[in-house]
Scaffold this active site. Structure first.
Site, PDB file in Angstrom:
ATOM      1  N   ASN A  61       0.876  -1.178   0.000  1.00  0.00           N
ATOM      2  CA  ASN A  61       0.000   0.000   0.000  1.00  0.00           C
ATOM      3  C   ASN A  61       0.910   1.223   0.000  1.00  0.00           C
ATOM      4  O   ASN A  61       1.532   1.525   1.017  1.00  0.00           O
ATOM      5  CB  ASN A  61      -0.890  -0.034   1.250  1.00  0.00           C
ATOM      6  CG  ASN A  61      -1.686   1.243   1.433  1.00  0.00           C
ATOM      7  OD1 ASN A  61      -1.743   2.084   0.532  1.00  0.00           O
ATOM      8  ND2 ASN A  61      -2.304   1.399   2.595  1.00  0.00           N
ATOM      9  N   TRP A  62       0.967   1.869  -1.143  1.00  0.00           N
ATOM     10  CA  TRP A  62       1.885   3.009  -1.274  1.00  0.00           C
ATOM     11  C   TRP A  62       1.353   4.289  -0.636  1.00  0.00           C
ATOM     12  O   TRP A  62       2.078   5.278  -0.553  1.00  0.00           O
ATOM     13  CB  TRP A  62       2.208   3.250  -2.766  1.00  0.00           C
ATOM     14  CG  TRP A  62       3.276   2.337  -3.290  1.00  0.00           C
ATOM     15  CD1 TRP A  62       3.699   1.150  -2.722  1.00  0.00           C
ATOM     16  CD2 TRP A  62       4.069   2.522  -4.460  1.00  0.00           C
ATOM     17  NE1 TRP A  62       4.704   0.603  -3.472  1.00  0.00           N
ATOM     18  CE2 TRP A  62       4.947   1.423  -4.553  1.00  0.00           C
ATOM     19  CE3 TRP A  62       4.111   3.513  -5.445  1.00  0.00           C
ATOM     20  CZ2 TRP A  62       5.873   1.298  -5.589  1.00  0.00           C
ATOM     21  CZ3 TRP A  62       5.026   3.388  -6.485  1.00  0.00           C
ATOM     22  CH2 TRP A  62       5.898   2.287  -6.549  1.00  0.00           C
ATOM     23  N   LYS A  63       0.078   4.272  -0.238  1.00  0.00           N
ATOM     24  CA  LYS A  63      -0.520   5.465   0.379  1.00  0.00           C
ATOM     25  C   LYS A  63      -0.301   6.680  -0.553  1.00  0.00           C
ATOM     26  O   LYS A  63      -0.293   6.497  -1.765  1.00  0.00           O
ATOM     27  CB  LYS A  63       0.035   5.669   1.799  1.00  0.00           C
ATOM     28  CG  LYS A  63      -0.062   4.360   2.620  1.00  0.00           C
ATOM     29  CD  LYS A  63       0.238   4.513   4.081  1.00  0.00           C
ATOM     30  CE  LYS A  63       0.076   3.158   4.756  1.00  0.00           C
ATOM     31  NZ  LYS A  63       0.217   3.211   6.213  1.00  0.00           N
ATOM     32  N   HIS A 119      -9.243   1.312   5.123  1.00  0.00           N
ATOM     33  CA  HIS A 119      -7.951   1.492   5.803  1.00  0.00           C
ATOM     34  C   HIS A 119      -8.142   2.458   6.979  1.00  0.00           C
ATOM     35  O   HIS A 119      -8.918   3.401   6.894  1.00  0.00           O
ATOM     36  CB  HIS A 119      -6.912   2.040   4.825  1.00  0.00           C
ATOM     37  CG  HIS A 119      -5.522   1.966   5.383  1.00  0.00           C
ATOM     38  ND1 HIS A 119      -5.055   2.893   6.293  1.00  0.00           N
ATOM     39  CD2 HIS A 119      -4.517   1.070   5.206  1.00  0.00           C
ATOM     40  CE1 HIS A 119      -3.812   2.566   6.634  1.00  0.00           C
ATOM     41  NE2 HIS A 119      -3.472   1.462   5.995  1.00  0.00           N
ATOM     42  N   GLU A 176      -6.443   4.818   7.976  1.00  0.00           N
ATOM     43  CA  GLU A 176      -6.183   6.223   7.658  1.00  0.00           C
ATOM     44  C   GLU A 176      -7.405   6.861   7.000  1.00  0.00           C
ATOM     45  O   GLU A 176      -7.675   8.051   7.180  1.00  0.00           O
ATOM     46  CB  GLU A 176      -4.930   6.325   6.764  1.00  0.00           C
ATOM     47  CG  GLU A 176      -3.671   6.046   7.604  1.00  0.00           C
ATOM     48  CD  GLU A 176      -2.499   5.469   6.850  1.00  0.00           C
ATOM     49  OE1 GLU A 176      -2.482   5.498   5.611  1.00  0.00           O
ATOM     50  OE2 GLU A 176      -1.582   4.953   7.530  1.00  0.00           O
ATOM     51  N   GLU A 220      -4.881  -4.720  10.688  1.00  0.00           N
ATOM     52  CA  GLU A 220      -3.833  -3.715  10.872  1.00  0.00           C
ATOM     53  C   GLU A 220      -4.083  -2.956  12.166  1.00  0.00           C
ATOM     54  O   GLU A 220      -4.864  -1.986  12.188  1.00  0.00           O
ATOM     55  CB  GLU A 220      -3.841  -2.715   9.704  1.00  0.00           C
ATOM     56  CG  GLU A 220      -3.587  -3.357   8.354  1.00  0.00           C
ATOM     57  CD  GLU A 220      -3.049  -2.357   7.349  1.00  0.00           C
ATOM     58  OE1 GLU A 220      -1.988  -2.634   6.788  1.00  0.00           O
ATOM     59  OE2 GLU A 220      -3.658  -1.284   7.157  1.00  0.00           O
ATOM     60  N   GLY A 263       3.273   2.202  10.737  1.00  0.00           N
ATOM     61  CA  GLY A 263       4.286   3.242  10.585  1.00  0.00           C
ATOM     62  C   GLY A 263       5.061   3.554  11.856  1.00  0.00           C
ATOM     63  O   GLY A 263       5.768   4.556  11.916  1.00  0.00           O
ATOM     64  N   SER A 306       3.995  -2.238  10.212  1.00  0.00           N
ATOM     65  CA  SER A 306       5.444  -2.353  10.443  1.00  0.00           C
ATOM     66  C   SER A 306       6.018  -3.701  10.033  1.00  0.00           C
ATOM     67  O   SER A 306       6.927  -4.222  10.691  1.00  0.00           O
ATOM     68  CB  SER A 306       5.782  -2.032  11.908  1.00  0.00           C
ATOM     69  OG  SER A 306       5.439  -0.685  12.199  1.00  0.00           O
ATOM     70  N   GLY A 313       3.115  -1.130   4.148  1.00  0.00           N
ATOM     71  CA  GLY A 313       3.160   0.278   3.795  1.00  0.00           C
ATOM     72  C   GLY A 313       4.567   0.692   3.406  1.00  0.00           C
ATOM     73  O   GLY A 313       5.031   0.465   2.289  1.00  0.00           O
ATOM     74  N   GLY A 314       5.279   1.301   4.349  1.00  0.00           N
ATOM     75  CA  GLY A 314       6.587   1.894   4.069  1.00  0.00           C
ATOM     76  C   GLY A 314       7.555   0.972   3.346  1.00  0.00           C
ATOM     77  O   GLY A 314       8.264   1.393   2.425  1.00  0.00           O
TER      78      GLY A 314
HETATM   79  P1  13P Z   1       3.517   0.331   7.507  1.00  0.00           P
HETATM   80  O1  13P Z   1       3.938  -0.970   6.884  1.00  0.00           O
HETATM   81  O2  13P Z   1       4.235   1.513   6.975  1.00  0.00           O
HETATM   82  O3  13P Z   1       3.489   0.221   9.004  1.00  0.00           O
HETATM   83  O4  13P Z   1       1.969   0.555   7.050  1.00  0.00           O
HETATM   84  C1  13P Z   1       1.071  -0.479   7.168  1.00  0.00           C
HETATM   85  C2  13P Z   1      -0.177  -0.109   6.444  1.00  0.00           C
HETATM   86  O5  13P Z   1      -0.903   0.787   6.837  1.00  0.00           O
HETATM   87  C3  13P Z   1      -0.489  -0.839   5.214  1.00  0.00           C
HETATM   88  O6  13P Z   1      -1.785  -0.579   4.772  1.00  0.00           O
END
Ligand code: 13P
Length: 245
Positions: free
Chosen positions: A10-12, A93, A95, A162, A168, A207, A228-229
């Site tokens: 997920n590149w956000k 998600h 967020e 999640e 993050g 993470s 994510g990251g």
């Molecule tokens: P991180 O892997 O950066 O913690 O993010 C997880 C996430 O929100 C994937 O949707």
């Protein structure tokens, strides 16, 4: 019951055209694994979907509207995503739940729209730190599952667990806590449809890195990861993909 592992990125709100080279490199790394490779998905921002979809890696989106078309300035429908080359979409998600006030009913309507468009639909759930500390994590996630999953809809549903406090932050639940929550999620799904629950992939997100992926992916009821990251750079993402092999 063997469920294929799915590693989804997920590149956000990250990624300009130059980042398409990372997706190309991910594709090359996955191709090198041949038949041993897990399912791999990258969800870049909307702006990169149609370009990215011309490559070898399966591409998804990070959100969709509940409708098909109409007067909704700035929104993107699931039908448009499919038309642009996406095969999957993430909905609910944390967020989006936090930044846009999305509740379970809206997430469920989005999932219904996505499934109707023929998109594999990844529905996210997870407790906050306060909820975990208050001992209500299971109740919160069970409520999100009951409210966000369109049990009657046809198509492929994936659940992503999640925990909000792990996103993050570099923090993760213990392996026992991850396995226990995934088992509880599958049991909750089975209350509606045991056969479907047995084949539904449940991803862990929060993470996930190359260094912790192997132990997390080996846990009972963990069928992959939503990353994510560490999905933004091909080397890191391939490190996680390789942890499935
Ligand atoms: P991180 O892997 O950066 O913690 O993010 C997880 C996430 O929100 C994937 O949707």
């Amino acid at each position: 019951m063997t469920r294929r592992k799915l590693i989804a990125g997920n590149w956000k709100m990250n990624g300009l055209n130059a980042a398409l080279a990372e997706i190309t490199a991910i594709g090359a790394g996955v191709a090198a694994l041949g038949a041993r490779a897990p399912d791999v998905l990258v969800c870049p921002p909307f702006t990169l979907i149609s370009s990215a979809a011309r490559g070898e890696v399966a591409i998804g989106a990070q959100d969709c509207h509940i409708g098909v078309s109409g007067a909704h300035t700035g929104d993107i429908s699931s039908v448009m995503l499919k038309d642009a080359g996406a095969g999957s979409v993430i909905v609910g998600h944390s967020e989006r739940r936090a930044d846009h006030g999305e509740d379970d009913a809206l997430v469920r309507a989005k999932a219904e729209a996505a499934l109707a468009a023929g998109l594999r639909t990844i529905i996210c759930v997870g407790e906050t730190r306060a909820e975990r500390e208050a001992g209500t994590a299971y109740a919160v996630v069970a409520r999100q599952i009951a409210g966000s999953v369109p049990f009657a809809a046809q198509g492929t549903i994936v659940i992503a667990y999640e925990p909000v406090w792990a996103i993050g932050t570099g923090l993760t639940p213990t392996n026992d806590d991850i396995a226990a929550m995934h088992g509880a999620i599958r049991a909750e799904l089975a209350r509606s449809d045991a056969a479907r629950a047995a084949v539904t992939q449940i991803l862990y997100g929060g993470s996930v890195k190359p260094g912790n992926a192997r132990e997390i992916l080996a846990l009972a009821d963990v069928d992959g990861a939503l990353v994510g990251g560490a999905s933004l750079k091909a080397a890191d993402f391939l490190g996680i993909i390789n942890a499935c092999v």
